[in-house]
Scaffold this active site. Structure first.
Site, PDB file in Angstrom:
ATOM      1  N   GLY A 230     -23.651  41.399  12.121  1.00 17.42           N
ATOM      2  CA  GLY A 230     -22.206  41.336  12.307  1.00 17.42           C
ATOM      3  C   GLY A 230     -21.636  42.691  12.662  1.00 17.42           C
ATOM      4  O   GLY A 230     -20.481  42.993  12.353  1.00 17.42           O
TER       5      GLY A 230
ATOM      6  N   ASN B  96     -20.491  44.025  15.233  1.00 12.11           N
ATOM      7  CA  ASN B  96     -19.513  44.178  16.308  1.00 12.11           C
ATOM      8  C   ASN B  96     -18.069  44.018  15.848  1.00 12.11           C
ATOM      9  O   ASN B  96     -17.141  44.171  16.639  1.00 12.11           O
ATOM     10  CB  ASN B  96     -19.781  43.143  17.411  1.00 12.11           C
ATOM     11  CG  ASN B  96     -19.571  41.714  16.940  1.00 12.11           C
ATOM     12  OD1 ASN B  96     -20.231  41.276  16.002  1.00 12.11           O
ATOM     13  ND2 ASN B  96     -18.657  40.993  17.567  1.00 12.11           N
TER      14      ASN B  96
ATOM     15  N   GLY C  25     -15.135  44.076  12.225  1.00 17.97           N
ATOM     16  CA  GLY C  25     -14.783  44.223  10.822  1.00 17.97           C
ATOM     17  C   GLY C  25     -15.634  45.216  10.058  1.00 17.97           C
ATOM     18  O   GLY C  25     -15.923  46.327  10.529  1.00 17.97           O
ATOM     19  N   ILE C  26     -16.044  44.819   8.860  1.00 14.05           N
ATOM     20  CA  ILE C  26     -16.848  45.687   8.008  1.00 14.05           C
ATOM     21  C   ILE C  26     -18.142  46.081   8.693  1.00 14.05           C
ATOM     22  O   ILE C  26     -18.591  47.228   8.604  1.00 14.05           O
ATOM     23  CB  ILE C  26     -17.151  44.984   6.671  1.00 14.05           C
ATOM     24  CG1 ILE C  26     -15.861  44.714   5.898  1.00 14.05           C
ATOM     25  CG2 ILE C  26     -18.093  45.825   5.815  1.00 14.05           C
ATOM     26  CD1 ILE C  26     -16.078  43.852   4.667  1.00 14.05           C
ATOM     27  N   GLY C  27     -18.769  45.129   9.368  1.00 10.16           N
ATOM     28  CA  GLY C  27     -20.035  45.427  10.043  1.00 10.16           C
ATOM     29  C   GLY C  27     -19.888  46.532  11.068  1.00 10.16           C
ATOM     30  O   GLY C  27     -20.720  47.449  11.136  1.00 10.16           O
TER      31      GLY C  27
ATOM     32  N   SER D  99     -19.460  39.401  -2.512  1.00 12.31           N
ATOM     33  CA  SER D  99     -18.021  39.320  -2.718  1.00 12.31           C
ATOM     34  C   SER D  99     -17.705  39.140  -4.195  1.00 12.31           C
ATOM     35  O   SER D  99     -18.514  38.602  -4.965  1.00 12.31           O
ATOM     36  CB  SER D  99     -17.443  38.136  -1.940  1.00 12.31           C
ATOM     37  OG  SER D  99     -16.122  37.836  -2.346  1.00 12.31           O
TER      38      SER D  99
ATOM     39  N   TYR E 273     -18.108  29.023  -0.033  1.00  7.69           N
ATOM     40  CA  TYR E 273     -18.196  30.466   0.199  1.00  7.69           C
ATOM     41  C   TYR E 273     -18.654  31.191  -1.066  1.00  7.69           C
ATOM     42  O   TYR E 273     -19.570  32.023  -1.032  1.00  7.69           O
ATOM     43  CB  TYR E 273     -16.824  30.978   0.646  1.00  7.69           C
ATOM     44  CG  TYR E 273     -16.693  32.486   0.711  1.00  7.69           C
ATOM     45  CD1 TYR E 273     -17.190  33.194   1.793  1.00  7.69           C
ATOM     46  CD2 TYR E 273     -16.053  33.186  -0.311  1.00  7.69           C
ATOM     47  CE1 TYR E 273     -17.060  34.572   1.868  1.00  7.69           C
ATOM     48  CE2 TYR E 273     -15.916  34.558  -0.253  1.00  7.69           C
ATOM     49  CZ  TYR E 273     -16.414  35.245   0.838  1.00  7.69           C
ATOM     50  OH  TYR E 273     -16.294  36.614   0.895  1.00  7.69           O
TER      51      TYR E 273
END
Length: 341
Positions: free
Chosen positions: A37, A39, A41-43, A169, A210
């Site tokens: 991930g 590309n 946000g956090i990634g 999370s 989630y």
């Protein structure tokens, strides 16, 4: 369960009364990192921080075009041109195998696994029940099971003192023992009980799925660390496996939860309002995962859970059921068709 006062402070007061997080720079020259991930946000921000410290970074992204935009951004802001994009679709186990095969055994020093799956793809306006080509509910495979496979397949490439970071999370505390039913690991019974059918909006069930996936990440972290420590193949490598909560991070993704059919999901609607009101930036959200990935203070003993303030915390009390955790771990590996020697 963790003290609810701590949870409340982390969500509401922390971002306002505590100083901004920082990650002490480390010399990562010659180190190789993979960020799933990477590309967005956090990634993206984790990848940027690692590149700024001199690491060679692979952005493992589902969309090659978006990955290339992120790559150019990272190169421009860090001056490190040793950043590449490799396509990885975490909703399909075969795509995970192809990703690892393309690497041809290239070394890995840092593996940060982050994915935010509350939508089956970026164009959807509602989160609906969908099963992937492997037959699993999309949250279970995208948030968790594919990362089990990715981790195990990459183990032979991990270098001594490598770090594996599972970005979990605070929501994992919301999962219950009922969520870990050995006969319902892919959520089928839970969804059937709720009357949800393929294509239906996951009204008031999306957050439960989630939370379960995030608890699975924390459990896998702890058990995998124990297995590696006891392994003849990996014990001497002193690999550190950790999980962490990055904080409540503001994102354009959250805004979609208030649109259209998502209005039916009261839990997600409330969570959206909360995050947009008190959430931190993606750059701040990347600090704890990056800290856990590079800082000497986050080294052995591994298997721990770190909160958004870079502090070890006791995870969900279900982790104390060692027999259950062991059974879950073995079942997950069986589903992926892999083992850890």
């Amino acid at each position: 369960m963790l003290n609810p006062l701590y949870c409340s402070f982390d969500m509401f007061a922390g971002p306002f009364v505590l100083p901004s997080l920082v990650v002490q720079p480390q010399d990562l020259t010659g180190k190789h990192a993979i960020v799933t991930g990477g590309n967005v946000g956090i990634g993206l921000e984790c990848a940027r921080k690692l590149a700024a410290m001199g690491a060679s970074v692979t952005l493992a992204c589902r969309d090659a075009a978006k990955g290339e935009v992120a790559r150019q951004d990272i190169v421009a802001t860090t001056g490190n041109s040793d950043v590449v994009v490799s396509v990885l679709d975490c909703s399909k186990l075969q795509r995970v195998r192809e990703f690892v095969k393309r690497r041809e055994g290239k070394p890995v020093d840092i593996l940060i696994k982050w994915v935010f799956s509350l939508y089956r793809n970026a164009g959807m306006t509602a989160y609906k029940l969908e099963h992937t080509e492997d037959g699993y509910e999309s949250t279970f495979i995208t948030n968790f099971l594919s990362h089990v496979l990715l981790t195990v397949l990459l183990l032979p490439s991990l270098q001594p003192h490598a770090r594996i970071v599972n970005v979990s999370s605070l929501g994992h505390y919301a999962a219950t023992k009922e969520d870990l039913d050995m006969e319902d690991l892919d959520n089928s019974k839970q969804l059937e009980k709720a009357g949800v059918k393929e294509g239906d909006v996951l009204a008031n069930t999306a957050f439960a799925l989630y939370s379960k996936s995030k608890l699975c990440q924390v459990i896998f972290t702890k058990v995998l660390q124990a297995k590696l420590d006891a392994s003849e193949s990996y014990g001497e490598k002193k690999i550190v496996v950790s999980s962490c909560h990055p904080g409540l991070v503001r994102s354009t993704i959250w805004g979609r939860h208030l649109d259209g059919e998502n209005a039916h999901d009261k839990t997600l609607s409330r969570l959206t309002s909360l995050v947009n009101a008190v959430g931190i930036t993606a750059e701040q959200g990347a600090c704890t995962p990056t800290f856990v990935a590079v800082d000497p203070a986050a080294g052995l003993p591994g298997g721990g859970y770190w909160d958004s303030r870079q502090t070890r915390r006791p995870p969900n009390s279900l982790m104390e059921d060692h027999e259950l955790c062991e059974r879950l771990y073995n079942t997950w590996l069986d589903k992926c068709g892999v083992s850890v020697a």
